[in-house]
Design an enzyme around this catalytic site. Structure first.
Site, PDB file in Angstrom:
ATOM      1  N   HIS B 177       0.823  -1.207   0.000  1.00 59.14           N
ATOM      2  CA  HIS B 177       0.000   0.000   0.000  1.00 59.14           C
ATOM      3  C   HIS B 177       0.852   1.250   0.000  1.00 59.14           C
ATOM      4  O   HIS B 177       0.421   2.319   0.397  1.00 59.14           O
ATOM      5  CB  HIS B 177      -0.949  -0.002   1.191  1.00 59.14           C
ATOM      6  CG  HIS B 177      -1.622  -1.312   1.402  1.00 59.14           C
ATOM      7  ND1 HIS B 177      -1.158  -2.233   2.307  1.00 59.14           N
ATOM      8  CD2 HIS B 177      -2.667  -1.884   0.777  1.00 59.14           C
ATOM      9  CE1 HIS B 177      -1.912  -3.318   2.247  1.00 59.14           C
ATOM     10  NE2 HIS B 177      -2.831  -3.139   1.326  1.00 59.14           N
TER      11      HIS B 177
HETATM   12  S1  FES Z   1       1.782  -0.617   3.153  1.00 65.12           S
HETATM   13 FE1  FES Z   1       0.146  -1.927   3.658  1.00 65.12          FE
HETATM   14  S2  FES Z   1       1.295  -3.653   4.280  1.00 65.12           S
HETATM   15 FE2  FES Z   1       2.859  -2.305   3.788  1.00 65.12          FE
END
Ligand code: FES
Lengths: 690, 212
Positions: B177
């Site tokens: 993410h």
């Molecule tokens: S940014 Fe969501 S798990 Fe690493």
């Protein structure tokens, strides 16, 4: 009887749900207001006991499946790791393994109760047949569960039972191949048995729902065998039946706990602590005790197909019972002849069970045939005939009358009959046993062990000295692959500290790798490592030892046993004698003799041992006086070595034995107190009903 | 209702709801009833019968609770798993400056980075106030071994493994993410709430660490 309920919950939230899903009304009418005959005796509590056992088996089974590996190479080890490493794993495994036996024990009592009181008669035929279906499902489930630990009995039991289907004409071979998923019992078989063993209990639960439904439509039978007519004949299920059932359950739990905590291997076979070996069949293939009567029927018949058919027929015939016995009187209490034949039938079943465990030779075969005829005669001749010629005694007008009549006489004719039958059966069995006391095997002498009995503990000194003997003598040939160095510091073990265990481990060279270069390397042992094996593989072990691979010793004291004939196996149940294995192992270590007795020839490369079956053992005399230098001043004699190393090996076989016995004591104190409380609670509650 | 046959008030335990539904339970009669029926009158005057029922019920609850525990505790890591989680030693000599390796301890990837001067400089020049999870670089390494960064390579957002030497901060970039960590493994940007965790470790010698 349990028609639509006019029950309405008072809580508005519950009432809201009730209007949309009348589940509280269903529960209320089925398990609270449901009228039960007021004269039910304790044999009727086995319905509740069975429900509990089903729940126990499902819950413990689901939990065990979280740790079990259904693979031919890993299954045996995974079961051992459950017992050794999982928190309370030994308890859960014992609960499940002994639970299967308890489940069958309870179901047999439940079935005999139905038989005695005519619970299969109109209008309860469907109820009874559903019960037979549950029983069949239980047998299938129990069998597949027994295969999962993948020991010798698992493997060969699976082979023998699946081969039953090869008796089917024309399709037999194809059916068996289909069951196996291979050319022989193997990994695919284990995998599908695991899957089905997980599935079937839920099928059983489903049929149990139907069984209870049918029960609630027809209403419960009762000892008088007359239907409940007025409200005087019944009491509400809750609290009267519930409290009585709970008292029955708590008493049954005491019996069950005796096995879980003190006799976990009493009903099992020592052979199943030997990992499955497709190349060697154990000398006596014996199914679990609950299949023995049918196994005896199978073996009594010299023809393969007929034998298999007879075995299945012995169970299926129960489905026809409602029509074979057409007597209008339900309860055998009022059927003087049927009552006697019932008890004879019970004895026939017990004796068939005994025969099923004996080798199929000589007198046993003849007795088996006679009893098989008796078994079928009971259903096909005795019951149909009796229902025509017997004049039953008058039955009471109503259940209430039966209760009133009973308040006078407190005698328990039933109990005394049971005792008489048991004594008679025991004598018969005893006779059969002594008829066979030839054989020529010498039973190992019983030793005194610190770990025997309900308060038994390991003698720390003996375990430590035994470890020394193992390390200096046995370890040259025998592996100990289920024991890790860290175990030496476990509570209830030799009593070393973590640091001592780590130091002990570091003296060993352990093969590890591959490293970043892709090579295997040796490093000093760590606490997490397991004792290394003296040979790289079984073939090497075999080659170095004259063709006989020295067995792994981790479980040897549980994997070896000798026959405890009648009446010993019954006495053992009360004395908690569990030390056949240790006695045998010590006897073997001490049983070597330079010169075999006259007339006994020992083949080249073997040695004479008084206690080894067949007397010719491939292992040379391993211990001699003074061989191991003890530092604590204990005598350095063979007898002492044997005693110490056996104590050590008992610990390796059952590292949590002390915890098991300690928890067992606590559970017993609790259950006995609880049962006493339940008894008085039940009395108080029932005081309202009289 | 069958259970009321002998008179509602005398129907014993387990029927409080039904009795409530039946409505008018005369308080005087209820004294002969059960303590479990929680009307004020019987609770105020416990009788021997009340005591028996309460004791039995309490024993049942204690027994059930004690029985549940093994079924919960079995889910915890077993002894073999715990033993396998013992400390490990890692030799640092093969890791050149600017490189990093990934080792596994207790099933978790551990990044060991041999940081360059520039990377250390970057980590130390950031004002703490600009960090979402303020922590100095000095607090995240062992003093005297400032070039070595040892962090658990598990993104503090939802557990993915960030890629080393990626992202805007020359540290770690989580592809799941988009969380970005700097050369000290501190969160700088993205949804992750905290810095990459530092596992327990110590230097056994200048070129060897023990993790755990
Ligand atoms: S940014 Fe969501 S798990 Fe690493």
């Amino acid at each position: 009887m349990s028609g639509p309920s006019d029950y309405q919950p008072t809580n508005p939230a519950l009432r809201w749900i009730e209007r949309r899903l009348p589940i509280f009304g269903l529960i209320h009418s089925s398990f609270v207001a449901y009228p039960t005959p007021r004269n039910l005796n304790y044999w009727w509590t086995f319905g509740a006991i069975l429900s509990m056992m089903l729940a126990v088996q499902i819950v413990t089974g689901v939990v065990l499946a979280m740790h079990y590996t259904p693979h031919a190479d890993l299954a045996f080890r995974s079961v051992e790791l459950i017992v050794r490493d999982v928190n309370y794993g030994w308890l859960l495994r014992n609960m499940h393994a002994c639970g299967a036996s308890m489940f069958f024990f309870a179901v047999y009592i439940h079935m005999f109760r139905g038989l005695y009181y005519g619970s299969y008669k109109e209008p309860r035929e469907v109820l009874w047949i559903l019960g037979v279906i549950i029983y069949l499902l239980m047998m299938a489930t129990g069998f597949m569960g027994y295969v999962l630990p993948w020991g010798q009995m698992s493997f060969w039991g699976a082979t023998v039972i699946t081969n039953l289907f090869s008796a089917v004409p024309y399709f037999g071979e194809s059916i068996v191949t289909l069951l196996w998923g291979g050319y022989a019992v193997g990994n695919p078989t284990l995998n599908r048995f695991f899957s089905l063993h997980y599935l079937l209990p839920f099928v059983i639960a489903g049929v149990v729902v139907l069984h209870v439904w049918a029960l609630h439509v027809a209403g419960q039978n009762n000892p008088a065998g007359v239907e409940a007519k007025t409200e005087k004949d019944t009491v509400a299920f809750t609290p009267y039946a519930t409290i009585k059932d709970l008292f029955g359950v708590s008493c049954f739990l005491i019996f069950y706990s005796w096995f879980i905590f003190y006799m976990p291997n009493y009903l099992g076979d020592a052979e199943n602590y030997v990992p499955a070996n497709p190349g060697v069949t154990p000398a006596h293939i014996v199914p679990e005790w609950y299949y023995l009567p049918f196994y005896a029927i199978l073996r009594s018949i010299p023809d393969k197909l007929v034998g298999v058919v007879a075995m299945f027929a012995a169970i299926i015939i129960l489905c026809f019972l409602p029509w074979l016995d057409s007597s209008k009187t339900r309860s055998s209490k009022y059927r003087p002849l049927a009552k006697q034949f019932f008890w004879m039938f019970v004895v026939v079943c017990i004796l068939l069970g005994y025969l099923g465990a004996q080798p199929p030779e000589g007198i046993y075969v003849i007795a088996g045939r006679i009893l098989t005829v008796c078994y079928f005669a009971y259903f096909l001749i005795v019951l149909p005939l009796l229902s025509r010629i017997e004049t039953p005694r008058p039955v009471p007008n109503s259940i209430a009358d039966d209760v009133l009549a009973k308040t006078g006489r407190k005698a328990a004719p039933m109990v005394s009959t049971v005792i008489a039958i048991m004594v008679a059966g025991g004598l018969l069995v005893g006779g059969a046993q002594s008829a066979r006391a030839e054989g020529g095997e010498v039973a190992p002498p019983a030793q005194k062990w610190s770990f025997s009995g309900p308060f038994g503990k390991f003698d720390r000194g003996a375990v430590q000295r035994g470890l020394q003997v193992y390390k200096e003598v046995c370890a040259t040939c025998h592996s100990l692959s289920f024991v890790a160095f860290r175990n030496l510091a476990d509570p209830g073990g030799p009593g070393y500290s973590t640091a001592q265990a780590a130091a002990f481990a570091s003296e060993y060279k352990i093969k590890d790798g591959p490293n970043d270069q892709g090579e295997m390397f040796e490093r000093p042992g760590r606490p997490a490592d397991y004792f290394p094996s003296p040979f790289p593989n079984e073939q090497a072990a075999r080659a170095a030892n004259g063709g006989a691979a020295p067995p792994d010793l981790s479980l040897i004291t549980k994997a070896r046993s000798y026959k405890r004939g009648f009446p010993w196996f019954i006495i053992d149940f009360f004395t908690q004698y569990q030390e056949q294995g240790p006695d045998y192992v010590t006897a073997i270590l001490e049983g070597f003799e330079e010169n075999p007795p006259a007339g006994v020839t020992i083949p080249e490369g073997s040695y004479y041992n008084k206690y080894f079956p067949g007397h010719a053992i491939k292992m040379p005399k391993p211990l001699s006086d003074g061989q191991v230098a003890y530092t604590d001043g204990s005598p350095t004699t063979v007898a002492q070595y044997a005693h110490d190393v056996t104590t050590f090996l008992m610990w390796t076989a059952e590292p949590h034995m002390e915890a098991r016995k300690r928890l067992g004591l606590q559970v017993f104190v609790f259950l006995i107190l609880f049962s006493i409380l339940m008894y008085f609670t039940k009395k108080k509650v029932w005081a309202n009903a009289h | 209702m069958v259970f009321c046959r002998r008179g509602g008030p005398r129907a014993p335990a387990g029927l409080p709801v039904a009795m409530g539904a039946a409505g008018a339970v005369p308080p005087a009669a209820d004294k002969k009833g059960l303590g479990i029926v929680t009307t004020a009158s019987s609770a105020d005057h416990p009788t021997r019968r009340d005591f028996l029922f309460v004791a039995t019920g309490a024993a049942a609850v204690v027994g059930a609770a004690a029985t549940v525990w093994p079924f919960i505790d079995q889910m915890n890591p077993d002894a073999a798993t715990i033993a396998a989680g013992a400390p490990i030693e890692v030799d640092l000599t093969p890791i050149a400056e600017g490189q990093d390796i990934k080792v596994f301890w207790r099933g978790k990837p551990i990044y060991i980075s041999h940081r360059t001067k520039k990377q250390i400089e970057e980590a130390r020049s950031v004002p703490l106030s600009s960090l979402p999870d303020p922590q100095t670089d000095e607090a995240r390494v062992k003093s005297g071994h400032d070039q070595w960064l040892v962090v658990i390579g598990i993104c503090t957002h939802l557990g993915c493994i960030p890629i080393a030497h990626e992202g805007n901060y020359d540290g770690f970039f989580c592809p799941c993410h988009g969380s970005q960590y700097d050369t000290s493994g501190r969160i700088r940007q993205g949804p992750a709430p905290a810095n990459l965790a530092v596992p327990p470790y110590q230097f056994v010698s200048d070129t060897k660490i023990q993790i755990g």
